[in-house]
Motif scaffolding. Sequence first.
Motif, PDB file in Angstrom:
ATOM      1  N   ALA A 263     -13.910  22.003  67.209  1.00  0.00           N
ATOM      2  CA  ALA A 263     -12.886  21.719  66.204  1.00  0.00           C
ATOM      3  C   ALA A 263     -11.787  22.772  66.237  1.00  0.00           C
ATOM      4  CB  ALA A 263     -13.517  21.655  64.816  1.00  0.00           C
ATOM      5  N   THR A 264     -12.161  24.042  66.386  1.00  0.00           N
ATOM      6  CA  THR A 264     -11.174  25.128  66.415  1.00  0.00           C
ATOM      7  C   THR A 264     -10.234  24.981  67.602  1.00  0.00           C
ATOM      8  OG1 THR A 264     -12.652  26.663  65.280  1.00  0.00           O
ATOM      9  CG2 THR A 264     -10.857  27.620  66.556  1.00  0.00           C
ATOM     10  N   VAL A 265     -10.794  24.755  68.781  1.00  0.00           N
ATOM     11  CA  VAL A 265      -9.967  24.610  69.988  1.00  0.00           C
ATOM     12  C   VAL A 265      -9.020  23.430  69.853  1.00  0.00           C
ATOM     13  CG1 VAL A 265     -10.021  24.046  72.445  1.00  0.00           C
ATOM     14  CG2 VAL A 265     -11.591  25.747  71.528  1.00  0.00           C
ATOM     15  N   THR A 266      -9.509  22.309  69.375  1.00  0.00           N
ATOM     16  CA  THR A 266      -8.669  21.123  69.218  1.00  0.00           C
ATOM     17  C   THR A 266      -7.575  21.347  68.185  1.00  0.00           C
ATOM     18  OG1 THR A 266     -10.563  19.716  69.769  1.00  0.00           O
ATOM     19  CG2 THR A 266      -8.685  18.645  68.723  1.00  0.00           C
ATOM     20  N   MET A 267      -7.928  21.992  67.060  1.00  0.00           N
ATOM     21  CA  MET A 267      -6.950  22.277  66.011  1.00  0.00           C
ATOM     22  C   MET A 267      -5.823  23.156  66.526  1.00  0.00           C
ATOM     23  SD  MET A 267      -5.944  24.893  63.764  1.00  0.00           S
ATOM     24  CE  MET A 267      -7.349  25.988  63.772  1.00  0.00           C
TER      25      MET A 267
ATOM     26  N   LEU B  53       7.019  27.836  64.918  1.00  0.00           N
ATOM     27  CA  LEU B  53       5.906  28.670  64.487  1.00  0.00           C
ATOM     28  C   LEU B  53       6.318  30.131  64.320  1.00  0.00           C
ATOM     29  CD1 LEU B  53       2.986  27.316  66.709  1.00  0.00           C
ATOM     30  CD2 LEU B  53       3.472  26.786  64.316  1.00  0.00           C
ATOM     31  N   LEU B  54       5.749  30.782  63.313  1.00  0.00           N
ATOM     32  CA  LEU B  54       5.938  32.215  63.142  1.00  0.00           C
ATOM     33  C   LEU B  54       5.067  32.961  64.144  1.00  0.00           C
ATOM     34  CD1 LEU B  54       5.733  32.523  59.244  1.00  0.00           C
ATOM     35  CD2 LEU B  54       7.799  32.606  60.639  1.00  0.00           C
ATOM     36  N   TYR B  55       5.429  34.223  64.400  1.00  0.00           N
ATOM     37  CA  TYR B  55       4.600  35.055  65.274  1.00  0.00           C
ATOM     38  C   TYR B  55       3.181  35.155  64.717  1.00  0.00           C
ATOM     39  CZ  TYR B  55       8.865  36.632  67.633  1.00  0.00           C
ATOM     40  OH  TYR B  55      10.035  36.687  68.351  1.00  0.00           O
ATOM     41  N   SER B  56       3.055  35.302  63.408  1.00  0.00           N
ATOM     42  CA  SER B  56       1.735  35.460  62.795  1.00  0.00           C
ATOM     43  C   SER B  56       0.891  34.203  62.949  1.00  0.00           C
ATOM     44  CB  SER B  56       1.880  35.810  61.313  1.00  0.00           C
ATOM     45  OG  SER B  56       2.583  34.791  60.615  1.00  0.00           O
ATOM     46  N   GLU B  57       1.524  33.025  62.870  1.00  0.00           N
ATOM     47  CA  GLU B  57       0.781  31.779  63.033  1.00  0.00           C
ATOM     48  C   GLU B  57       0.187  31.676  64.430  1.00  0.00           C
ATOM     49  OE1 GLU B  57       2.672  28.263  60.568  1.00  0.00           O
ATOM     50  OE2 GLU B  57       4.272  29.388  61.534  1.00  0.00           O
ATOM     51  N   LYS B  58       1.003  31.974  65.438  1.00  0.00           N
ATOM     52  CA  LYS B  58       0.516  31.916  66.813  1.00  0.00           C
ATOM     53  C   LYS B  58      -0.548  32.989  67.051  1.00  0.00           C
ATOM     54  CE  LYS B  58       3.321  30.590  70.104  1.00  0.00           C
ATOM     55  NZ  LYS B  58       4.416  30.460  71.087  1.00  0.00           N
ATOM     56  N   ALA B  59      -0.346  34.150  66.466  1.00  0.00           N
ATOM     57  CA  ALA B  59      -1.295  35.253  66.653  1.00  0.00           C
ATOM     58  C   ALA B  59      -2.683  34.868  66.151  1.00  0.00           C
ATOM     59  CB  ALA B  59      -0.787  36.502  65.931  1.00  0.00           C
ATOM     60  N   TYR B  60      -2.760  34.379  64.920  1.00  0.00           N
ATOM     61  CA  TYR B  60      -4.063  34.052  64.358  1.00  0.00           C
ATOM     62  C   TYR B  60      -4.645  32.778  64.963  1.00  0.00           C
ATOM     63  CZ  TYR B  60      -4.084  37.855  61.037  1.00  0.00           C
ATOM     64  OH  TYR B  60      -4.121  39.114  60.481  1.00  0.00           O
ATOM     65  N   ALA B  61      -3.777  31.859  65.401  1.00  0.00           N
ATOM     66  CA  ALA B  61      -4.277  30.653  66.068  1.00  0.00           C
ATOM     67  C   ALA B  61      -4.939  31.014  67.399  1.00  0.00           C
ATOM     68  CB  ALA B  61      -3.126  29.671  66.292  1.00  0.00           C
ATOM     69  N   TYR B  62      -4.255  31.825  68.200  1.00  0.00           N
ATOM     70  CA  TYR B  62      -4.842  32.247  69.471  1.00  0.00           C
ATOM     71  C   TYR B  62      -6.125  33.050  69.243  1.00  0.00           C
ATOM     72  CZ  TYR B  62      -0.810  30.830  72.334  1.00  0.00           C
ATOM     73  OH  TYR B  62       0.151  30.110  73.003  1.00  0.00           O
TER      74      TYR B  62
ATOM     75  N   MET C 241      -8.267  32.685  66.768  1.00  0.00           N
ATOM     76  CA  MET C 241      -9.310  31.734  66.413  1.00  0.00           C
ATOM     77  C   MET C 241      -9.834  31.021  67.654  1.00  0.00           C
ATOM     78  SD  MET C 241      -7.865  30.009  62.875  1.00  0.00           S
ATOM     79  CE  MET C 241      -9.289  28.928  62.686  1.00  0.00           C
ATOM     80  N   LYS C 242      -8.914  30.629  68.534  1.00  0.00           N
ATOM     81  CA  LYS C 242      -9.326  29.929  69.746  1.00  0.00           C
ATOM     82  C   LYS C 242     -10.134  30.843  70.651  1.00  0.00           C
ATOM     83  CE  LYS C 242      -7.492  27.170  73.592  1.00  0.00           C
ATOM     84  NZ  LYS C 242      -6.275  26.599  74.220  1.00  0.00           N
ATOM     85  N   LEU C 243      -9.682  32.082  70.806  1.00  0.00           N
ATOM     86  CA  LEU C 243     -10.396  33.038  71.642  1.00  0.00           C
ATOM     87  C   LEU C 243     -11.795  33.298  71.099  1.00  0.00           C
ATOM     88  CD1 LEU C 243     -10.358  35.010  74.046  1.00  0.00           C
ATOM     89  CD2 LEU C 243      -9.473  36.746  72.476  1.00  0.00           C
ATOM     90  N   ASP C 244     -11.903  33.463  69.787  1.00  0.00           N
ATOM     91  CA  ASP C 244     -13.213  33.697  69.173  1.00  0.00           C
ATOM     92  C   ASP C 244     -14.149  32.521  69.429  1.00  0.00           C
ATOM     93  OD1 ASP C 244     -12.398  36.138  68.243  1.00  0.00           O
ATOM     94  OD2 ASP C 244     -12.014  35.469  66.194  1.00  0.00           O
ATOM     95  N   ALA C 245     -13.599  31.297  69.349  1.00  0.00           N
ATOM     96  CA  ALA C 245     -14.422  30.105  69.600  1.00  0.00           C
ATOM     97  C   ALA C 245     -14.912  30.084  71.041  1.00  0.00           C
ATOM     98  CB  ALA C 245     -13.620  28.842  69.288  1.00  0.00           C
TER      99      ALA C 245
ATOM    100  N   GLU D  74      -7.584  33.963  79.548  1.00  0.00           N
ATOM    101  CA  GLU D  74      -7.001  33.007  80.494  1.00  0.00           C
ATOM    102  C   GLU D  74      -7.346  31.587  80.082  1.00  0.00           C
ATOM    103  OE1 GLU D  74      -6.928  34.203  84.856  1.00  0.00           O
ATOM    104  OE2 GLU D  74      -8.492  35.540  84.089  1.00  0.00           O
ATOM    105  N   VAL D  75      -8.578  31.394  79.637  1.00  0.00           N
ATOM    106  CA  VAL D  75      -9.009  30.078  79.175  1.00  0.00           C
ATOM    107  C   VAL D  75      -8.268  29.710  77.893  1.00  0.00           C
ATOM    108  CG1 VAL D  75     -10.989  28.673  78.484  1.00  0.00           C
ATOM    109  CG2 VAL D  75     -11.269  30.463  80.217  1.00  0.00           C
ATOM    110  N   ALA D  76      -8.121  30.694  76.999  1.00  0.00           N
ATOM    111  CA  ALA D  76      -7.427  30.444  75.727  1.00  0.00           C
ATOM    112  C   ALA D  76      -5.967  30.063  75.947  1.00  0.00           C
ATOM    113  CB  ALA D  76      -7.520  31.669  74.826  1.00  0.00           C
TER     114      ALA D  76
END
Length: 307
Positions: free
Chosen positions: A115-119, A129-138, A140-144, A169-171
């Motif tokens: 779900a995280t990766v798809t979101m 997008l703001l810098y902060s939005e992309k930062a926390y999105a990436y 979240m994806k990396l953590d997943a 690299e995958v993220a």
Amino acid sequence: MAGRKSSASNIKMPDVNALFGLEEDTGRLSEKVEDIAIDQLHSFDSHPFRVLDDEKMQETVESVREHGIISPLLVRPGKESGYEIISGHRRKRACELLGLKAVPCFVRSMTDEEATVTMVDSNIQREELLYSEKAYAYKMKLDAIDRVKGRPKKEGQVVPDYLGKKSTEVAAEGSGESYKQVERYIRLTFLIKPMLNYVDEKRIAFGAGVELSYLESEVQELLCQTMQRLCVFPNLAQARKLKESGREGKLDENGMEIILSDEKPAAQAVRLQRKKLNEYFPAGYSAEQIEEVIYGLLKRWRFEQGE
């Protein structure tokens, strides 16, 4: 031999979709659309993207009013009740503003990591997008990816090792950005909130923000106070000096003042006519006094404007 492909070219590198099993298959292509009550739809946990009632939202509202929901929302059953939105937060808000009671959705059972990766992937390429939005999105994806990497999804199943590829690299796959840039975005999550706000507002440049992210939180707090007191924001060169001093354990308030007071390259001279200045200053003011007042006002104005 010239023109001959190496055996390595025949190896298909596993990607993030392969890891999470997100490729479209015949089962998903036959997925049915369900109308779900809006009050049963809940935002994704820690959703990093803004949903604002701005001009773009009004455009979405008008589109939904005229054409309806062309692309159904993607949701998954909630852990306790209702449904969690994976993709479609803005469309759901547009339907709310139009007073609609239900929204067409694809319902899909997904793990937290899937779900995280798809979101993230469904939102990350939006231009505003703001810098902060992309930062926390990436992040979240990396953590997943890090959580699932090396962990079999089913008993006896082997998880791809990416043939030496890094998790970042995958993220980065599908984002249109290099993994190095993704790493730089993730660094911004180490900034304290006031500092990250300055980056979002472009008072601090992205590159300078990355450098400052290496400072300890308490040092960033002191730096924020010093910046506000001096009415200045560090440029990239100053941020690098601050980072280096922090790394050496030599960065105190006095050191910050010295670095932030470093002269920037001089611009072309501007001449001000004394006759016009006399309209704003008492007759007894010297040139030095006038200059001091002007610089003080300009410094305050620049700080407030975020330039």
